[in-house]
Design a protein around this motif. Structure first.
Motif, mmCIF file in Angstrom:
data_model
loop_
_atom_site.group_PDB
_atom_site.id
_atom_site.type_symbol
_atom_site.label_atom_id
_atom_site.label_comp_id
_atom_site.label_asym_id
_atom_site.label_seq_id
_atom_site.Cartn_x
_atom_site.Cartn_y
_atom_site.Cartn_z
ATOM 1 N N LYS A 109 -19.279 1.435 2.486
ATOM 2 C CA LYS A 109 -19.233 1.095 1.074
ATOM 3 C C LYS A 109 -17.802 0.760 0.653
ATOM 4 C CE LYS A 109 -20.384 2.915 -3.512
ATOM 5 N NZ LYS A 109 -20.878 4.086 -4.283
ATOM 6 N N VAL A 110 -17.677 -0.308 -0.146
ATOM 7 C CA VAL A 110 -16.364 -0.663 -0.687
ATOM 8 C C VAL A 110 -15.969 0.419 -1.684
ATOM 9 C CG1 VAL A 110 -15.056 -2.334 -2.050
ATOM 10 C CG2 VAL A 110 -16.750 -3.136 -0.399
ATOM 11 N N VAL A 111 -14.823 1.048 -1.455
ATOM 12 C CA VAL A 111 -14.410 2.205 -2.262
ATOM 13 C C VAL A 111 -14.019 1.801 -3.675
ATOM 14 C CG1 VAL A 111 -12.794 4.127 -2.443
ATOM 15 C CG2 VAL A 111 -13.673 3.442 -0.198
ATOM 16 N N PHE A 112 -13.205 0.755 -3.796
ATOM 17 C CA PHE A 112 -12.723 0.316 -5.108
ATOM 18 C C PHE A 112 -13.397 -1.020 -5.440
ATOM 19 C CE2 PHE A 112 -9.327 2.807 -3.047
ATOM 20 C CZ PHE A 112 -9.232 3.861 -3.946
ATOM 21 N N GLU A 113 -14.599 -0.923 -5.978
ATOM 22 C CA GLU A 113 -15.421 -2.115 -6.197
ATOM 23 C C GLU A 113 -14.911 -3.004 -7.322
ATOM 24 O OE1 GLU A 113 -19.914 -1.358 -4.993
ATOM 25 O OE2 GLU A 113 -19.255 0.075 -6.533
ATOM 26 N N ASP A 114 -14.313 -2.431 -8.352
ATOM 27 C CA ASP A 114 -13.869 -3.226 -9.502
ATOM 28 C C ASP A 114 -12.391 -2.980 -9.802
ATOM 29 O OD1 ASP A 114 -13.731 -4.794 -11.731
ATOM 30 O OD2 ASP A 114 -14.733 -3.366 -13.056
ATOM 31 N N PRO A 115 -11.495 -3.625 -9.044
ATOM 32 C CA PRO A 115 -10.050 -3.423 -9.260
ATOM 33 C C PRO A 115 -9.506 -4.182 -10.470
ATOM 34 C CG PRO A 115 -10.406 -4.984 -7.500
ATOM 35 C CD PRO A 115 -11.768 -4.504 -7.900
ATOM 36 N N GLY A 116 -10.330 -4.976 -11.100
ATOM 37 C CA GLY A 116 -9.873 -5.731 -12.266
ATOM 38 C C GLY A 116 -9.529 -7.164 -11.909
ATOM 39 N N ALA A 117 -9.608 -8.031 -12.879
ATOM 40 C CA ALA A 117 -9.348 -9.455 -12.662
ATOM 41 C C ALA A 117 -7.942 -9.708 -12.129
ATOM 42 C CB ALA A 117 -9.558 -10.211 -13.971
ATOM 43 N N GLY A 118 -7.867 -10.507 -11.093
ATOM 44 C CA GLY A 118 -6.572 -10.890 -10.529
ATOM 45 C C GLY A 118 -5.959 -9.896 -9.565
ATOM 46 N N ASN A 119 -6.594 -8.729 -9.403
ATOM 47 C CA ASN A 119 -6.084 -7.717 -8.480
ATOM 48 C C ASN A 119 -6.922 -7.754 -7.197
ATOM 49 O OD1 ASN A 119 -4.247 -6.748 -10.483
ATOM 50 N ND2 ASN A 119 -5.952 -5.651 -11.424
ATOM 51 N N TYR A 120 -6.273 -8.133 -6.104
ATOM 52 C CA TYR A 120 -7.014 -8.328 -4.863
ATOM 53 C C TYR A 120 -6.626 -7.374 -3.741
ATOM 54 C CZ TYR A 120 -7.919 -12.709 -7.310
ATOM 55 O OH TYR A 120 -8.269 -13.634 -8.254
ATOM 56 N N SER A 121 -5.447 -6.779 -3.849
ATOM 57 C CA SER A 121 -4.976 -5.972 -2.728
ATOM 58 C C SER A 121 -3.953 -4.926 -3.152
ATOM 59 C CB SER A 121 -4.341 -6.884 -1.663
ATOM 60 O OG SER A 121 -3.162 -7.500 -2.194
ATOM 61 N N VAL A 122 -3.680 -4.024 -2.205
ATOM 62 C CA VAL A 122 -2.603 -3.037 -2.349
ATOM 63 C C VAL A 122 -1.488 -3.460 -1.403
ATOM 64 C CG1 VAL A 122 -1.942 -0.619 -2.103
ATOM 65 C CG2 VAL A 122 -4.239 -1.209 -2.873
ATOM 66 N N MET A 123 -0.264 -3.473 -1.891
ATOM 67 C CA MET A 123 0.873 -3.893 -1.062
ATOM 68 C C MET A 123 1.897 -2.772 -0.908
ATOM 69 S SD MET A 123 1.745 -7.743 -2.389
ATOM 70 C CE MET A 123 0.524 -9.072 -2.365
ATOM 71 N N LEU A 124 2.264 -2.504 0.320
ATOM 72 C CA LEU A 124 3.404 -1.631 0.599
ATOM 73 C C LEU A 124 4.596 -2.556 0.725
ATOM 74 C CD1 LEU A 124 3.631 1.359 3.083
ATOM 75 C CD2 LEU A 124 5.487 -0.297 2.850
ATOM 76 N N MET A 125 5.584 -2.382 -0.156
ATOM 77 C CA MET A 125 6.729 -3.288 -0.213
ATOM 78 C C MET A 125 8.044 -2.518 -0.069
ATOM 79 S SD MET A 125 5.320 -5.715 -3.325
ATOM 80 C CE MET A 125 6.493 -7.049 -3.037
ATOM 81 N N THR A 126 9.003 -3.157 0.556
ATOM 82 C CA THR A 126 10.296 -2.515 0.780
ATOM 83 C C THR A 126 11.444 -3.490 0.526
ATOM 84 O OG1 THR A 126 10.470 -3.106 3.126
ATOM 85 C CG2 THR A 126 9.294 -1.056 2.596
ATOM 86 N N MET A 127 12.616 -2.910 0.428
ATOM 87 C CA MET A 127 13.851 -3.694 0.287
ATOM 88 C C MET A 127 14.963 -2.916 0.974
ATOM 89 S SD MET A 127 15.698 -4.860 -3.246
ATOM 90 C CE MET A 127 17.159 -5.905 -3.282
ATOM 91 N N GLU A 128 15.707 -3.582 1.848
ATOM 92 C CA GLU A 128 16.798 -2.931 2.578
ATOM 93 C C GLU A 128 18.125 -3.444 2.046
ATOM 94 O OE1 GLU A 128 17.988 -1.837 7.208
ATOM 95 O OE2 GLU A 128 16.893 -3.680 6.786
ATOM 96 N N PHE A 129 19.121 -2.551 1.964
ATOM 97 C CA PHE A 129 20.440 -2.938 1.469
ATOM 98 C C PHE A 129 21.487 -2.045 2.139
ATOM 99 C CE2 PHE A 129 17.825 -0.578 -1.536
ATOM 100 C CZ PHE A 129 18.475 0.641 -1.585
ATOM 101 N N PRO A 130 22.758 -2.467 2.156
ATOM 102 C CA PRO A 130 23.803 -1.678 2.818
ATOM 103 C C PRO A 130 23.996 -0.325 2.136
ATOM 104 C CG PRO A 130 24.553 -3.912 2.352
ATOM 105 C CD PRO A 130 23.278 -3.718 1.599
ATOM 106 N N ARG A 131 24.306 0.683 2.918
ATOM 107 C CA ARG A 131 24.585 2.006 2.362
ATOM 108 C C ARG A 131 25.952 2.007 1.704
ATOM 109 N NH1 ARG A 131 27.265 6.628 3.867
ATOM 110 N NH2 ARG A 131 27.876 5.716 5.845
ATOM 111 N N ALA A 132 26.023 2.530 0.507
ATOM 112 C CA ALA A 132 27.304 2.632 -0.207
ATOM 113 C C ALA A 132 28.166 3.692 0.458
ATOM 114 C CB ALA A 132 27.067 2.997 -1.663
#
Length: 315
Positions: free
Chosen positions: A237-260
Motif C-alpha cells: 500500500k502507498v503510505v502517503f497517498e495524498d501529498p498535495g498538489a505539486g508534491n511528488y517526492s522527498v529529497m535528502l539534500m546537502t551542501m558542503e563548504f570549507p571549515r572555518a
C-alpha cells in the motif's frame, strides 16, 4: 552590528545584520547569551536566535501550522493522532535545547512568525537520538520516521563526506499570513551562516514539499537522494497517498563548504612567515649566493695556505 550585505533570494531582499567577519569575533560559548540578529527583512521581520523564553510560542506555531500542513504530517493524518502529536512536539523541544534554532520576529514586537529547527548532528549520539524517537512514537509518527530512517540509512552523510558531525535543518515553518515575503529563505540562509559559525562543513536537510525543495536549491543545496511518494509502499500500500498538489517526492539534500578556522588556527596562520615579494626575494637569493661564494673562497684560501705550510715543512 553593521549591515554587511543585501541578499536577494526568491526575489525577496533582506539585509544581513551580522557579517561573517563579525561572527568570527563571537565566541561560540557566548551564543547562549547573545540574542544575535541574523537578518532584517524589508517586510519588517528580523531573524534571531531561538531562546528558551520563546520555546512555548514556537511549539504552538508548530502545532498549529507545521503538524497540520507539512506534507508527511498531513498525508499521515498526524494531527488526529494525539500520541504522535505530543511525541513529535517533545522531540522538537528536545532539539530546541541545543540553542541552534532560529525564529522570525516582527520588528518592534516579540511576535514570532516563523521558526527553523536546526542542530549539529554528531555521529556518536545520532543513533541514540533516533532510538529515543522510536521508543516514544505514535502510529502516524511511525510512518514518518520509517521513511526518514530509510533516507538517512540509504545516504549516510557521515560516511559520504568522511565527517563526524554536520548541521541539519529539521523543520521550517512560517505563519500563513506572512508567507511569500522571503521569511523561509531568510531563515535557511541564516542557518547556513550559523553552521559556518559552528565550524561545520556540511548542511543537510530532508525536504518534503516542492516549495521547501525550491528554497533549498536556491540556497545552493544538492539532491543526494530522492524517494517518490508513489514508490513508497509498505504492505502493498502507498503510505502517503495524498501529498498535495505539486508534491511528488522527498529529497535528502546537502551542501558542503570549507571549515572555518578556529581562533587558534587563525593565530597560527597570521604568525607563519609570508613569502617575500619577487624583487626582495631575488635580492635575498643573491645575498645568499654571495655569502656562499665568500665562504667558498675562504675555504680555498685556507686549503692553499695549509698546502704551502706543508711544502715548507717538507723542505
Amino acid at each position: 552590528m553593521s549591515t554587511e550585505r543585501i541578499v536577494n533570494l526568491d526575489r525577496k531582499s533582506f539585509t544581513v545584520s551580522v557579517s561573517e567577519e563579525e561572527l568570527k569575533d563571537v565566541p561560540i560559548i557566548r551564543r547562549s547569551e547573545l540574542p544575535l540578529v541574523w537578518a532584517r527583512l524589508s517586510c519588517l521581520v528580523r531573524i534571531m536566535d531561538l531562546k528558551e523564553q520563546d520555546y512555548a510560542e514556537a511549539l504552538a506555531i508548530f502545532k498549529s501550522y507545521f503538524i497540520r500542513e507539512e506534507v508527511l504530517c498531513k498525508a499521515s493524518n498526524l494531527s488526529d493522532d494525539e500520541e504522535s502529536v505530543q511525541n513529535y512536539l517533545d522531540t522538537i523541544k528536545y532539539w530546541m535545547k541545543d540553542s541552534t534554532s532560529l525564529i522570525a520576529v516582527l520588528e518592534g514586537t516579540r511576535e514570532i512568525v516563523g521558526v527553523l529547527i536546526g542542530r549539529v548532528v554528531n555521529k556518536l549520539d545520532h543513533s541514540r537520538t533516533f532510538s529515543r524517537m522510536r521508543l516514544t512514537e505514535g502510529e502516524a509518527l511511525d510512518k514518518i520516521l520509517h521513511l526518514r530512517s530509510h533516507m538517512n540509512k540509504t545516504f549516510d552523510v557521515f560516511e559520504h563526506y568522511g565527517i563526524n558531525e554536520f548541521f541539519r535543518i529539521y523543520a521550517v515553518t512560517v505563519k500563513p499570513q506572512h508567507r511569500g515575503q522571503g521569511i523561509g529563505m531568510a531563515l535557511m540562509d541564516s542557518a547556513l551562516r550559523l553552521a559556518k559559525l559552528l565550524r561545520q562543513t556540511v548542511l543537510m536537510g530532508i525536504f518534503t514539499s516542492a516549495q521547501s525543495q525550491k528554497l533549498a536549491f536556491k540556497l545552493g543545496m544538492e539532491t543526494k537522494l530522492e524517494t517518490y511518494f508513489a514508490d513508497w509502499i509498505v504492505d502493498d500500500k502507498v503510505v502517503f497517498e495524498d501529498p498535495g498538489a505539486g508534491n511528488y517526492s522527498v529529497m535528502l539534500m546537502t551542501m558542503e563548504f570549507p571549515r572555518a578556522p578556529s581562533p587558534i588556527e587563525e593565530e597560527i596562520i597570521r604568525e607563519e612567515p609570508k613569502e617575500l615579494p619577487e624583487g626582495r626575494k631575488s635580492s635575498e637569493e643573491n645575498r645568499d649566493k654571495a655569502d656562499k661564494s665568500i665562504k667558498s673562497i675562504k675555504s680555498i684560501k685556507s686549503i692553499k695556505s695549509d698546502s704551502i705550510k706543508s711544502v715548507k715543512s717538507d723542505k
